[in-house]
Design an enzyme around this catalytic site. Sequence first.
Site, PDB file in Angstrom:
ATOM      1  N   HIS A  96       0.835  -1.207   0.000  1.00 49.73           N
ATOM      2  CA  HIS A  96       0.000   0.000   0.000  1.00 49.73           C
ATOM      3  C   HIS A  96       0.871   1.258   0.000  1.00 49.73           C
ATOM      4  CE1 HIS A  96      -3.155  -2.855   1.207  1.00 49.73           C
ATOM      5  NE2 HIS A  96      -2.279  -3.279   2.093  1.00 49.73           N
TER       6      HIS A  96
ATOM      7  N   SER B 159      15.855  19.426 -15.878  1.00 54.35           N
ATOM      8  CA  SER B 159      14.827  20.466 -15.902  1.00 54.35           C
ATOM      9  C   SER B 159      15.428  21.742 -16.465  1.00 54.35           C
ATOM     10  CB  SER B 159      14.279  20.718 -14.493  1.00 54.35           C
ATOM     11  OG  SER B 159      13.483  21.890 -14.452  1.00 54.35           O
TER      12      SER B 159
END
Length: 482
Positions: free
Chosen positions: A156, A286
Amino acid sequence: MSDYDKYTTPLSARYASKEMSHIFSTRNRFSTWRKLWLNLAIAERELGLDVVTEEAIKEMGAHLTITDDEIAAASAQEAIVRHDVMAHVHTFGETCPSAAGIIHLGATSCFVTDNADLIFLRDAYDLVIPKLVNVIDRLSKFALQYKDLPVLGWTHFQPAQLTTLGKRTTLWIQELLWDLRNFVRARNDIGLRGVKGTTGTQASFLALFHGDHDKVEALDKRVTELLGFDTVYPVTGQTYSRKIDIDVLAPLSSFAASAHKMATDIRLLANLKEVEEPFEKSQIGSSAMAYKRNPMRCERVCSLARHLGSLFSDAVQTASVQWFERTLDDSAIRRISLPSAFLTTDILLTTLLNISSGLVVYPKVIERRIKGELPFMATENIIMAMVEKNASRQDVHEQIRVLSHQAAAVVKEEGGDNDLIERIKKDDFFKPIWNELDELLDPSTFVGRAPQQTEKFVNNDVKQALEPHKQYINDEKVQLNV
């Protein structure tokens, strides 16, 4: 009009290999049609059709690769007759005048279009299978290298029991092994449409051979052999059943899920700074944030995997609406979905090869994360050790509960490190096991049989699955163009 003024698919223009792009190229398509016409003529002559001359066969064989000028001539002819196959029959006939009268003899358009598609599908699988084999091989080496390295497990996406990095890698490999099995099955199941005539009844060929059914069957078999296929579909309509396309695309769609899952895991690990995809020295992450190391390769895999998975529905829907012996609403969509599926699969495998060849692991970050969570996971071991020292389990449990909540508050409310073990070392209640705490907190004791599972899986299951394909395995460096 410049090529820069036209839209081109990035699948071929930007990402796919030249080999895969060639399979579905214009030249290969029309050259394959010529190969089909040649082999039909060869088989017809062998079976006694004297109208097909040796001169015609020789001339056709000398012009199998269509030229740029011939492609242009066929395009001009198609604009007049509005029929691509007949345009190429005409153009091939002009190039091979001695064969002009027998090209396409007895055949329908699907003799070339459908049989060519089946050849392309088979050849495309022959390109992607070796790449998948090498992805599995390289991940297997990575798994063995890190079979003993403990890592925090996640369920999870919450901290769970420890596993090892090698064991986690085997989960990716196992799915890829299933994909390899499916690829090989699909490839080997591809047959040839053969020579079936306009509605699949072979009526035209029965007329050519004056009602000789045996010769018609022999023609079907011989053309199949000449084109390198082991099987021919026993019955067809005008086309081969479009259900075949479902069987061809299903394994690719399933592989897309495997690729997406693996790439997603690596993207999450990159965020955790535990494992990263390769990052080149001059690569820019970036335009604004110079420090960034974005997982662009894995992001590309996820992006294209979603596209590949969606193409399966094209095949299902198309097969379901083919009326009787055929309709033509399958043509346009198949020109898009079939090449796209294999081009995309090829791109995904090339990218995964690059990724699997250069995964970067950060053991110190992994160790720090384990230390932050292991104290909580070790509480059961601590309780058991205290019980062996004659303490009451209920009393130990309560002491651990109180200290665990205090340590959790430091982590969650103060942003500090997990200090549960320091608290235990300062609490005289736990003095009987102070000298055992290091052993109780050894991460390698929390991974169960993960190292053994990894080693056995790679040396047995993977080795056995790759054995028939070992000739494809190599150490070639895979460089991405963009």
